[in-house]
Design a protein around this motif. Structure first.
Motif, short mmCIF file in Angstrom:
data_model
loop_
_atom_site.label_atom_id
_atom_site.label_comp_id
_atom_site.label_asym_id
_atom_site.label_seq_id
_atom_site.Cartn_x
_atom_site.Cartn_y
_atom_site.Cartn_z
N UNK A 181 12.67 6.37 -6.66
CA UNK A 181 11.26 6.30 -7.02
C UNK A 181 11.07 6.71 -8.47
N UNK A 182 11.83 7.70 -8.93
CA UNK A 182 11.72 8.15 -10.32
C UNK A 182 12.11 7.04 -11.29
N UNK A 183 13.20 6.35 -10.99
CA UNK A 183 13.64 5.25 -11.84
C UNK A 183 12.60 4.13 -11.86
N UNK A 184 12.08 3.79 -10.68
CA UNK A 184 11.09 2.72 -10.58
C UNK A 184 9.82 3.08 -11.34
N UNK A 232 8.05 1.10 -14.50
CA UNK A 232 6.64 0.70 -14.53
C UNK A 232 5.97 1.22 -15.79
N UNK A 233 6.24 2.46 -16.14
CA UNK A 233 5.63 3.02 -17.35
C UNK A 233 6.09 2.29 -18.60
N UNK A 234 7.35 1.86 -18.64
CA UNK A 234 7.82 1.09 -19.79
C UNK A 234 7.00 -0.18 -19.97
N UNK A 235 6.70 -0.87 -18.87
CA UNK A 235 5.91 -2.10 -18.95
C UNK A 235 4.46 -1.79 -19.30
N UNK A 236 3.91 -0.73 -18.73
CA UNK A 236 2.52 -0.36 -18.99
C UNK A 236 2.30 0.11 -20.43
N UNK A 237 3.34 0.68 -21.04
CA UNK A 237 3.21 1.23 -22.38
C UNK A 237 3.77 0.32 -23.47
N UNK A 286 0.83 -1.20 0.00
CA UNK A 286 0.00 0.00 0.00
C UNK A 286 0.87 1.26 0.00
N UNK A 287 1.92 1.25 0.83
CA UNK A 287 2.78 2.43 0.91
C UNK A 287 3.53 2.66 -0.40
N UNK A 288 3.98 1.57 -1.02
CA UNK A 288 4.69 1.72 -2.29
C UNK A 288 3.76 2.27 -3.38
N UNK A 331 4.34 -22.01 -10.37
CA UNK A 331 3.43 -20.89 -10.63
C UNK A 331 4.04 -20.01 -11.71
N UNK A 332 3.68 -20.24 -12.95
CA UNK A 332 4.22 -19.49 -14.09
C UNK A 332 3.25 -18.39 -14.46
N UNK A 333 3.68 -17.15 -14.27
CA UNK A 333 2.83 -16.00 -14.56
C UNK A 333 3.25 -15.35 -15.88
N UNK A 334 2.35 -14.54 -16.42
CA UNK A 334 2.52 -14.00 -17.76
C UNK A 334 3.65 -12.98 -17.87
N UNK A 335 4.54 -13.18 -18.86
CA UNK A 335 5.56 -12.20 -19.27
C UNK A 335 6.19 -11.50 -18.07
N UNK A 336 6.93 -12.22 -17.23
CA UNK A 336 7.44 -11.62 -16.00
C UNK A 336 8.60 -10.65 -16.21
N UNK A 337 8.62 -9.60 -15.40
CA UNK A 337 9.73 -8.67 -15.33
C UNK A 337 9.92 -8.31 -13.86
N UNK A 338 11.16 -8.08 -13.45
CA UNK A 338 11.45 -7.75 -12.05
C UNK A 338 11.72 -6.26 -11.91
N UNK A 339 10.94 -5.59 -11.06
CA UNK A 339 11.15 -4.18 -10.72
C UNK A 339 11.03 -4.05 -9.21
#
Length: 333
Positions: free
Chosen positions: A320-323, A327-332, A52-54, A152-160
């Motif tokens: 936080x800016x880098x993170x 996130x935006x790279x993955x969302x877009x 929640x805090x993140x 547990x194999x989830x879709x197109x994983x990326x680590x952030x």
């Protein structure tokens, strides 16, 4: 059926119906709307868990970039949606979901490893993921590997990795020298799950060298203390003040994928004595020292004090800016 249960069931049924009606009203009203991204999560103000805090920090960073973020709704023109683990209204998201929206699922855990029991939550997360997700964001390599270990194999994983709000969590301008005073050790946890380190803190309460150290626990401990100073749950700005007033942090949780509490301490300039478990080694790197059992902590803490400046200078935390950009790279995508 017990007569006393009838009013309870009626109230629960009424709440369920009200949520469904609210979802349909909001969905119709949002057809012509647009935002840059939607976030589905049960947001809570004040002290709460790390996810929640993140997400509050992430949304704040996106909004500072003048991006419009809508919460728990997906308007007709919104191109991307981030939904968090299982902490949201899935029926509501399913009604909003469309094929032309990029759906990204943020996942932690595995919950069975983190909680120490399998109550079916991980399988429900897997089903939610396979039904809607175009991509999955894990918070650590540990979390990704542990999911795969459990099949547990989830879709197109990326680590952030997570990040914290630098306006709140940052090192102090100056530190009080250690000369002629006790070393101030601190630990924090919103959750009172015993796997947050109950055994470690119980041992420290009995065995820490109290002539050399003082220890403060901020949050909700799952055991009672005789010597450790306990501070109840407090807002993030107060947590940050307490962290900056201390010298060393203890991270004792087990199978924690990406501890926000640990990241907050590191961002505040505190080297960590960390249990070699979960995502802790990835987060700390050379900015601290590991331990495998509570009995090792006196030596680990002693070495940390000796190497305090060196370990402090080795702390590396994602901004936080880098993170947010990742996130935006993955969302877009």
């Amino acid at each position: 059926m017990n007569a006393r249960t009838i009013p309870h069931l009626a109230r629960r049924g009424g709440r369920f119906l009200a949520r469904r009606v609210s979802t349909e009203v909001d969905r119709v009203a949002s057809r012509r709307g647009r935002a840059d991204v939607a976030v589905f999560h049960e947001f809570v103000d004040g002290p709460w868990g790390g996810g929640n805090q993140f997400l509050r920090a992430l949304v704040g960073e996106l909004e500072r970039r003048r991006l419009e973020v809508e919460r728990n709704r997906l308007s007709g023109g919104t191109p991307a949606c981030l939904y968090n683990s299982f902490n949201f209204d899935f029926r509501r998201l399913r009604r909003y979901a469309r094929d032309d929206v990029r759906m990204v699922h943020r996942v932690d855990g595995p919950i069975s490893a983190y909680r120490g029991l399998d109550d079916g939550t991980d399988r429900r997360i897997l089903e939610i993921n396979h039904e809607l997700a175009d991509a999955t964001i894990f918070q650590s390599q540990f979390s990704l590997a542990k999911h795969r270990e459990l099949g547990l194999e989830l879709r197109a994983p990326v680590v952030i990795r997570n990040a914290v709000d630098p306006a709140i969590f940052h090192p102090p301008e100056a530190r009080e020298p250690l000369d002629r005073r006790k070393v101030r050790v601190v630990a924090t946890s919103w959750s009172d799950n015993p796997r947050k380190g109950a055994d470690v803190f119980a041992w420290l309460d009995r065995n820490l060298d109290w002539d050399r150290f003082e220890l403060t626990f901020v949050g909700r401990p799952s055991v009672r203390f005789d010597r450790i100073a306990a501070v109840g749950p407090v807002p993030s700005d107060r947590v940050a003040e307490l962290l900056r007033a201390h010298d060393v942090y203890v991270a004792a949780s087990r199978d924690d994928p990406c501890s926000n509490s640990l990241l907050e301490a590191l961002a505040s300039g505190l080297p960590a004595a960390y249990l070699r478990s979960g995502g802790h080694p990835e987060l700390v790197g050379e900015g601290g020292l590991p331990f495998d059992a509570p009995e090792e902590l006196p030596d680990v803490l002693g070495r940390l004090v000796e190497e305090l400046d060196e370990r402090r200078s080795a702390i590396r935390v994602p901004s936080l800016a880098e993170t947010a950009s990742r996130y935006l790279e993955v969302l877009r995508a």
